[in-house]
Write a protein that holds these residues in place. Sequence first.
Motif, PDB file in Angstrom:
ATOM      1  N   LEU A  19       0.826  -1.204   0.000  1.00 64.12           N
ATOM      2  CA  LEU A  19       0.000   0.000   0.000  1.00 64.12           C
ATOM      3  C   LEU A  19       0.866   1.263   0.000  1.00 64.12           C
ATOM      4  O   LEU A  19       0.615   2.198  -0.771  1.00 64.12           O
ATOM      5  CB  LEU A  19      -0.924   0.012   1.217  1.00 64.12           C
ATOM      6  N   LYS A  20       1.871   1.275   0.863  1.00 63.21           N
ATOM      7  CA  LYS A  20       2.724   2.470   0.954  1.00 63.21           C
ATOM      8  C   LYS A  20       3.427   2.746  -0.372  1.00 63.21           C
ATOM      9  O   LYS A  20       3.473   3.899  -0.827  1.00 63.21           O
ATOM     10  CB  LYS A  20       3.758   2.301   2.061  1.00 63.21           C
ATOM     11  N   TYR A  21       3.969   1.721  -0.992  1.00 61.22           N
ATOM     12  CA  TYR A  21       4.688   1.900  -2.258  1.00 61.22           C
ATOM     13  C   TYR A  21       3.781   2.566  -3.299  1.00 61.22           C
ATOM     14  O   TYR A  21       4.182   3.533  -3.967  1.00 61.22           O
ATOM     15  CB  TYR A  21       5.178   0.553  -2.772  1.00 61.22           C
ATOM     16  N   ASN A  22       2.582   2.058  -3.442  1.00 67.41           N
ATOM     17  CA  ASN A  22       1.681   2.576  -4.478  1.00 67.41           C
ATOM     18  C   ASN A  22       1.125   3.953  -4.123  1.00 67.41           C
ATOM     19  O   ASN A  22       0.963   4.803  -5.010  1.00 67.41           O
ATOM     20  CB  ASN A  22       0.531   1.585  -4.700  1.00 67.41           C
ATOM     21  N   LEU A  23       0.856   4.198  -2.851  1.00 71.55           N
ATOM     22  CA  LEU A  23       0.333   5.498  -2.442  1.00 71.55           C
ATOM     23  C   LEU A  23       1.397   6.594  -2.558  1.00 71.55           C
ATOM     24  O   LEU A  23       1.108   7.707  -3.008  1.00 71.55           O
ATOM     25  CB  LEU A  23      -0.198   5.429  -1.010  1.00 71.55           C
ATOM     26  N   VAL A  24       2.609   6.280  -2.157  1.00 72.26           N
ATOM     27  CA  VAL A  24       3.711   7.239  -2.301  1.00 72.26           C
ATOM     28  C   VAL A  24       3.961   7.535  -3.773  1.00 72.26           C
ATOM     29  O   VAL A  24       4.238   8.682  -4.163  1.00 72.26           O
ATOM     30  CB  VAL A  24       4.991   6.700  -1.625  1.00 72.26           C
ATOM     31  N   HIS A  25       3.866   6.504  -4.602  1.00 74.04           N
ATOM     32  CA  HIS A  25       4.042   6.678  -6.052  1.00 74.04           C
ATOM     33  C   HIS A  25       3.005   7.653  -6.624  1.00 74.04           C
ATOM     34  O   HIS A  25       3.285   8.366  -7.599  1.00 74.04           O
ATOM     35  CB  HIS A  25       3.924   5.331  -6.749  1.00 74.04           C
ATOM     36  N   LYS A 106     -10.424  -8.052   0.296  1.00 75.77           N
ATOM     37  CA  LYS A 106      -9.126  -8.593  -0.087  1.00 75.77           C
ATOM     38  C   LYS A 106      -9.350  -9.846  -0.939  1.00 75.77           C
ATOM     39  O   LYS A 106     -10.371 -10.513  -0.804  1.00 75.77           O
ATOM     40  CB  LYS A 106      -8.314  -8.930   1.156  1.00 75.77           C
ATOM     41  N   PRO A 107      -8.415 -10.199  -1.833  1.00 71.94           N
ATOM     42  CA  PRO A 107      -7.135  -9.523  -2.100  1.00 71.94           C
ATOM     43  C   PRO A 107      -7.339  -8.145  -2.733  1.00 71.94           C
ATOM     44  O   PRO A 107      -8.255  -7.952  -3.527  1.00 71.94           O
ATOM     45  CB  PRO A 107      -6.425 -10.482  -3.067  1.00 71.94           C
ATOM     46  N   ILE A 108      -6.485  -7.217  -2.337  1.00 69.36           N
ATOM     47  CA  ILE A 108      -6.630  -5.824  -2.762  1.00 69.36           C
ATOM     48  C   ILE A 108      -6.294  -5.665  -4.235  1.00 69.36           C
ATOM     49  O   ILE A 108      -5.262  -6.126  -4.700  1.00 69.36           O
ATOM     50  CB  ILE A 108      -5.702  -4.918  -1.928  1.00 69.36           C
ATOM     51  N   ARG A 109      -7.184  -4.999  -4.953  1.00 76.99           N
ATOM     52  CA  ARG A 109      -6.938  -4.623  -6.346  1.00 76.99           C
ATOM     53  C   ARG A 109      -6.421  -3.179  -6.315  1.00 76.99           C
ATOM     54  O   ARG A 109      -7.185  -2.246  -6.086  1.00 76.99           O
ATOM     55  CB  ARG A 109      -8.202  -4.763  -7.178  1.00 76.99           C
ATOM     56  N   ILE A 110      -5.126  -3.037  -6.515  1.00 77.33           N
ATOM     57  CA  ILE A 110      -4.460  -1.750  -6.296  1.00 77.33           C
ATOM     58  C   ILE A 110      -5.048  -0.633  -7.151  1.00 77.33           C
ATOM     59  O   ILE A 110      -5.306   0.472  -6.655  1.00 77.33           O
ATOM     60  CB  ILE A 110      -2.943  -1.873  -6.549  1.00 77.33           C
ATOM     61  N   LYS A 111      -5.276  -0.886  -8.428  1.00 80.69           N
ATOM     62  CA  LYS A 111      -5.805   0.168  -9.291  1.00 80.69           C
ATOM     63  C   LYS A 111      -7.171   0.637  -8.813  1.00 80.69           C
ATOM     64  O   LYS A 111      -7.475   1.835  -8.833  1.00 80.69           O
ATOM     65  CB  LYS A 111      -5.891  -0.325 -10.738  1.00 80.69           C
ATOM     66  N   GLU A 112      -7.994  -0.306  -8.381  1.00 79.57           N
ATOM     67  CA  GLU A 112      -9.320   0.047  -7.872  1.00 79.57           C
ATOM     68  C   GLU A 112      -9.199   0.869  -6.594  1.00 79.57           C
ATOM     69  O   GLU A 112      -9.887   1.883  -6.409  1.00 79.57           O
ATOM     70  CB  GLU A 112     -10.131  -1.214  -7.592  1.00 79.57           C
ATOM     71  N   LEU A 113      -8.307   0.460  -5.688  1.00 81.73           N
ATOM     72  CA  LEU A 113      -8.106   1.192  -4.446  1.00 81.73           C
ATOM     73  C   LEU A 113      -7.628   2.606  -4.710  1.00 81.73           C
ATOM     74  O   LEU A 113      -8.126   3.576  -4.120  1.00 81.73           O
ATOM     75  CB  LEU A 113      -7.107   0.456  -3.557  1.00 81.73           C
ATOM     76  N   MET A 114      -6.641   2.766  -5.602  1.00 80.79           N
ATOM     77  CA  MET A 114      -6.117   4.096  -5.918  1.00 80.79           C
ATOM     78  C   MET A 114      -7.216   4.996  -6.497  1.00 80.79           C
ATOM     79  O   MET A 114      -7.308   6.180  -6.173  1.00 80.79           O
ATOM     80  CB  MET A 114      -4.966   3.994  -6.924  1.00 80.79           C
ATOM     81  N   SER A 115      -8.058   4.409  -7.339  1.00 82.24           N
ATOM     82  CA  SER A 115      -9.145   5.173  -7.947  1.00 82.24           C
ATOM     83  C   SER A 115     -10.131   5.661  -6.890  1.00 82.24           C
ATOM     84  O   SER A 115     -10.570   6.815  -6.904  1.00 82.24           O
ATOM     85  CB  SER A 115      -9.869   4.302  -8.979  1.00 82.24           C
ATOM     86  N   ARG A 116     -10.449   4.795  -5.943  1.00 81.75           N
ATOM     87  CA  ARG A 116     -11.404   5.175  -4.900  1.00 81.75           C
ATOM     88  C   ARG A 116     -10.808   6.222  -3.958  1.00 81.75           C
ATOM     89  O   ARG A 116     -11.505   7.151  -3.523  1.00 81.75           O
ATOM     90  CB  ARG A 116     -11.835   3.934  -4.115  1.00 81.75           C
ATOM     91  N   VAL A 117      -9.542   6.069  -3.628  1.00 79.30           N
ATOM     92  CA  VAL A 117      -8.871   7.044  -2.767  1.00 79.30           C
ATOM     93  C   VAL A 117      -8.896   8.421  -3.418  1.00 79.30           C
ATOM     94  O   VAL A 117      -9.220   9.432  -2.779  1.00 79.30           O
ATOM     95  CB  VAL A 117      -7.420   6.611  -2.470  1.00 79.30           C
ATOM     96  N   LYS A 118      -8.543   8.483  -4.699  1.00 76.62           N
ATOM     97  CA  LYS A 118      -8.545   9.762  -5.416  1.00 76.62           C
ATOM     98  C   LYS A 118      -9.925  10.390  -5.413  1.00 76.62           C
ATOM     99  O   LYS A 118     -10.082  11.601  -5.198  1.00 76.62           O
ATOM    100  CB  LYS A 118      -8.083   9.553  -6.854  1.00 76.62           C
ATOM    101  N   LYS A 119     -10.942   9.567  -5.643  1.00 79.60           N
ATOM    102  CA  LYS A 119     -12.307  10.090  -5.714  1.00 79.60           C
ATOM    103  C   LYS A 119     -12.762  10.633  -4.368  1.00 79.60           C
ATOM    104  O   LYS A 119     -13.376  11.700  -4.288  1.00 79.60           O
ATOM    105  CB  LYS A 119     -13.258   8.987  -6.181  1.00 79.60           C
TER     106      LYS A 119
END
Length: 240
Positions: A19-25, A106-119
């Motif tokens: 999670l940290k790697y993708n969020l920091v990215h 879970k398992p976490i789908r990173i692209k979906e999570l990033m999209s929801r966080v942004k929204k």
Amino acid sequence: MKKHRLVIIDDQYEVLELLKYNLVHEGYEVKMFFNAVDALKYINADNTDLLITDWMLPEMDGLELCRNLKMSVSTRNIPLVMLTGKNDEIDAVTALEVGAEDYITKPIRIKELMSRVKKILRRNLTGETERARVEVKETIECGVLKMNLVSYKVFINNEPLELTIGEFKLLELLAKQPGKVFSRNQVIEKINGTQYFATERSIDVQVAGLRKKLGEYKDAVETVRSVGYRFRPPSPLKGE
């Protein structure tokens, strides 16, 4: 441009690192915790823009953490995304009821999570801008119903109602426009956003819970067959 600050909680190191790697990215500042107790202390001292937490945690689980946040004026508006291996509809409703902004299995789908966080962050930023631009209406008075949108207190015929965050949001939506019919999909979208996963059945469950709390005034929330729900301003009962 100010970076959003996020807190992530999970008792598995591999999940936190992923999670940290993708969020920091994506440009976010990220603080990691293995348990909710330490995370809550940090949030109370330093606040955060969004919280991502696992449901099943030692000492304090995700639901209890969410309840703690919603009870405090300083933290109640922090959006919380719940991560969990649970996938039953009742679990989704439970997370929504205690005030979670979103629920991801879970398992976490990173692209979906990033999209929801942004929204979620974009929606919150828009809301803050609107609150700064116009005066926010702090109360709703509709018949014998009174709602304080700041203190989250609700009274019907001067008697207090103990509502969950989900029930409060639902009642607020309906009572702001009495007589207007909202479909179940509109309720989901207006309360949680277009990307929220909730089913129409989960809205029916919330309505049933709200009606139970309204007691003798339960008919104020009307079902419009094959369409959705609307609110009729409740009047004093006969004999009162």
